[in-house]
Design a protein around this motif. Structure first.
Motif, PDB file in Angstrom:
ATOM      1  N   MET A 121      35.307   9.044  10.283  1.00 60.07           N
ATOM      2  CA  MET A 121      36.762   8.900  10.228  1.00 60.07           C
ATOM      3  C   MET A 121      37.483  10.216   9.920  1.00 60.07           C
ATOM      4  SD  MET A 121      37.271   6.072  11.458  1.00 60.07           S
ATOM      5  CE  MET A 121      39.034   6.431  11.464  1.00 60.07           C
ATOM      6  N   ALA A 124      37.479  11.844  13.225  1.00 61.39           N
ATOM      7  CA  ALA A 124      38.355  11.118  14.151  1.00 61.39           C
ATOM      8  C   ALA A 124      39.820  11.403  13.851  1.00 61.39           C
ATOM      9  CB  ALA A 124      38.073   9.618  14.073  1.00 61.39           C
ATOM     10  N   ASN A 125      40.185  11.434  12.580  1.00 60.58           N
ATOM     11  CA  ASN A 125      41.577  11.718  12.209  1.00 60.58           C
ATOM     12  C   ASN A 125      41.970  13.143  12.586  1.00 60.58           C
ATOM     13  OD1 ASN A 125      42.307   9.191  11.080  1.00 60.58           O
ATOM     14  ND2 ASN A 125      41.201   9.688   9.201  1.00 60.58           N
ATOM     15  N   ARG A 147      38.967   1.394  13.490  1.00 64.90           N
ATOM     16  CA  ARG A 147      38.077   2.025  12.503  1.00 64.90           C
ATOM     17  C   ARG A 147      36.710   1.347  12.494  1.00 64.90           C
ATOM     18  NH1 ARG A 147      43.006   2.409   9.562  1.00 64.90           N
ATOM     19  NH2 ARG A 147      42.605   0.432   8.491  1.00 64.90           N
ATOM     20  N   LEU A 151      33.087   3.101  13.425  1.00 65.27           N
ATOM     21  CA  LEU A 151      32.016   3.134  12.431  1.00 65.27           C
ATOM     22  C   LEU A 151      30.764   2.406  12.914  1.00 65.27           C
ATOM     23  CD1 LEU A 151      34.119   2.600   9.187  1.00 65.27           C
ATOM     24  CD2 LEU A 151      32.987   4.707   9.922  1.00 65.27           C
TER      25      LEU A 151
END
Length: 242
Positions: A121, A124-125, A147, A151
């Protein structure tokens, strides 16, 4: 891959007239990286003939621009990366053992992304911020379904695959958040699926999910967007277990 001349030009530079497109003198990567570091990705993909030239500059720091006999010198620290097993490549005759010895001063093995779930994450962000800015889209983040999908995914393509998935989602979404269906991933976290690979029922369920996501879960608005009556829309919700 690059031709031998273009490979040498990229790393060592060239002088005007060295080859057809050499309109001016140009410094190469080693010259530009003097007294600093040079990152070389996918080092295992360099052909054997070009590995010899790379070995020389790593060992001595000496090189010539393409088309010139003047020897230049650069003090460069090499950082290289590969997803290949270089010892296996050496055994197969595809990679020089002496070059491996020169490169392998300090070796860091980075586990695949599927073994570093805590990194997914944050990466990804970061990719989302980059691509949203590039494509000038206002996207706040990922919803819970997105999310979960990220994951659960195995990421056989590692970080590059994650980057590609996020970029695709930024291009596809019409919402302020990335939804699970924007990612193009199967529910089980497997490989991305194309519409051509889906059954008619799967496509219809996909479109219904997309319409609901775009309308904040409002069934009436989603039905109108799809051109369905409310009763037909609810029948499909029940049929697909949505």
């Amino acid at each position: 891959g690059l031709s031998e001349t273009l490979f040498e030009s990229e790393l060592f530079g060239h002088v005007k007239g060295a080859f057809t497109d050499a309109k001016t003198d140009r410094a190469g990567r080693f010259e530009l990286a003097d007294e600093s570091a040079l990152f070389m990705d996918e080092i295992a993909n360099i052909p054997l003939a070009q590995q010899a030239k790379l070995l020389r500059v790593i060992e001595t720091g000496d090189f010539e621009r393409v088309g010139s006999s003047k020897t230049l010198h650069a003090n460069v620290r090499i950082i290289s990366a590969t997803n290949s097993n270089l010892e296996h490549e050496v055994a197969a005759g595809r990679f020089r053992q002496d070059l491996l010895f020169r490169l392998n001063t300090i070796q860091l093995t980075l586990p695949p992304l599927r073994e570093r779930r805590d990194d997914i994450m944050p990466l990804a962000n970061s990719f989302l911020a980059q691509h949203a800015e590039h494509y000038r889209k206002q996207i706040a983040g990922f919803d819970e379904t997105a999310r979960e999908r990220l994951l659960q995914h195995r990421f056989p393509g590692n970080v590059r695959e994650l980057d590609h998935i996020v970029e695709r989602a930024v291009l596809m979404t019409q919402d302020r958040q990335i939804c699970g269906i924007d990612l193009g991933l199967a529910n089980d976290g497997g490989e991305p699926r194309n519409l051509e690979e889906m059954s008619l029922e799967e496509v219809e369920a996909f479109l219904i999910k997309k319409a609901l996501a775009r309308n904040d879960g409002n069934a009436r608005k989603a039905a109108e967007a799809l051109g369905l009556s409310r009763s037909a829309f609810y029948r499909r919700l029940q049929q697909y277990g949505l």
